[in-house]
Write an enzyme that holds these catalytic residues in place. Structure first.
Site, PDB file in Angstrom:
ATOM      1  N   TYR A   1       8.358  -3.009  -7.829  1.00 50.05           N
ATOM      2  CA  TYR A   1       7.171  -3.469  -7.110  1.00 50.05           C
ATOM      3  C   TYR A   1       6.310  -2.291  -6.670  1.00 50.05           C
ATOM      4  O   TYR A   1       5.107  -2.260  -6.930  1.00 50.05           O
ATOM      5  CB  TYR A   1       7.581  -4.311  -5.896  1.00 50.05           C
ATOM      6  CG  TYR A   1       6.412  -4.728  -5.051  1.00 50.05           C
ATOM      7  CD1 TYR A   1       5.587  -5.783  -5.440  1.00 50.05           C
ATOM      8  CD2 TYR A   1       6.100  -4.053  -3.873  1.00 50.05           C
ATOM      9  CE1 TYR A   1       4.492  -6.143  -4.677  1.00 50.05           C
ATOM     10  CE2 TYR A   1       5.006  -4.409  -3.110  1.00 50.05           C
ATOM     11  CZ  TYR A   1       4.210  -5.454  -3.514  1.00 50.05           C
ATOM     12  OH  TYR A   1       3.114  -5.805  -2.767  1.00 50.05           O
TER      13      TYR A   1
ATOM     14  N   ASP B   1      -0.610 -10.150   3.949  1.00 56.06           N
ATOM     15  CA  ASP B   1      -0.798  -8.694   3.947  1.00 56.06           C
ATOM     16  C   ASP B   1      -2.193  -8.362   4.440  1.00 56.06           C
ATOM     17  O   ASP B   1      -3.156  -8.582   3.716  1.00 56.06           O
ATOM     18  CB  ASP B   1      -0.569  -8.162   2.533  1.00 56.06           C
ATOM     19  CG  ASP B   1      -0.600  -6.644   2.470  1.00 56.06           C
ATOM     20  OD1 ASP B   1      -1.055  -5.986   3.415  1.00 56.06           O
ATOM     21  OD2 ASP B   1      -0.161  -6.100   1.433  1.00 56.06           O
TER      22      ASP B   1
ATOM     23  N   ASP C   1       7.175  -3.475   4.261  1.00 53.44           N
ATOM     24  CA  ASP C   1       7.107  -4.795   3.641  1.00 53.44           C
ATOM     25  C   ASP C   1       8.423  -5.525   3.883  1.00 53.44           C
ATOM     26  O   ASP C   1       9.505  -4.910   3.825  1.00 53.44           O
ATOM     27  CB  ASP C   1       6.912  -4.679   2.123  1.00 53.44           C
ATOM     28  CG  ASP C   1       5.451  -4.636   1.713  1.00 53.44           C
ATOM     29  OD1 ASP C   1       4.578  -4.480   2.591  1.00 53.44           O
ATOM     30  OD2 ASP C   1       5.182  -4.738   0.494  1.00 53.44           O
TER      31      ASP C   1
END
Lengths: 127, 127
Positions: free
Chosen positions: A15, A39, A99
């Site tokens: 990712y 996000d 994240d």
């Protein structure tokens, strides 16, 4: 069945690499159908492929490098700190973000939430 | 109204310090009424004061030091990496964890989720 830790680790590494250097298709291939993206956290949740495609499309043309700095895995969840550097000629824009992701049985991302704000971005002379 | 970033930062610093060196009451004073704790993520969520009291009671007698290594704030949410060192005579047990928290208007913790597993713990000779 929960994905293995190694499979989650591979998805996270792929990712960050794909966000930095890959195409939108590379990034979207890591997501499960129906995945959601928030996000940064506190903004509207993106829920459709078109919304994800638009979101990652913005950064596709940028020249970037990415690195996973810390990764914690708990069952089919992960939280990781990563650095994304966007090269802007004589300056680099450095972002550090946490994240949080959940994963499906195939270690595809089923949800992503990004924790950051303006103060986590800074510009420095290009290295 | 969302708490200020400084208020959130203060709560996080107080939390890590209280977990390391404080009493159960010190830790619980940082939580909002009705708060939930999932530690580690994937285990049953603790939802009552009695459950929180039992959870933090286990570590109260330990000799520990704690440090916030990275903190990211997004609106009334935070994700932070911290290190907790438990001093066990000739050995130190070192844990690094990512906690994700939400906060109420007074910057009290309304939920906490901890991302870690066995591989994030290691013993080293006491420093």
């Amino acid at each position: 069945m929960a994905p293995t830790r190694d499979a989650i680790r591979t998805t996270v590494e792929n990712y960050v690499r794909s966000v930095a250097k890959g195409t939108v298709d590379d990034v979207l291939a890591l997501y499960a159908p129906g995945a959601t993206v928030e996000d940064p956290v506190g903004t509207p949740v993106r829920t459709t492929e078109a919304e994800l495609r638009e979101f990652y499309g913005v950064i596709e043309p940028m020249t970037q490098t990415g690195e996973v700095l810390e990764l914690k895995i708990a069952e089919n969840n992960a939280a990781f700190l990563f650095r994304l550097v966007t090269h802007l000629g004589e300056q680099d824009l450095v972002m550090e973000v946490v994240d949080v992701m959940t994963f499906d049985e195939e270690a595809r991302i089923s949800s992503m939430k990004a924790y950051w704000s303006q103060e986590d971005m800074k510009t420095v002379p290009a290295s």
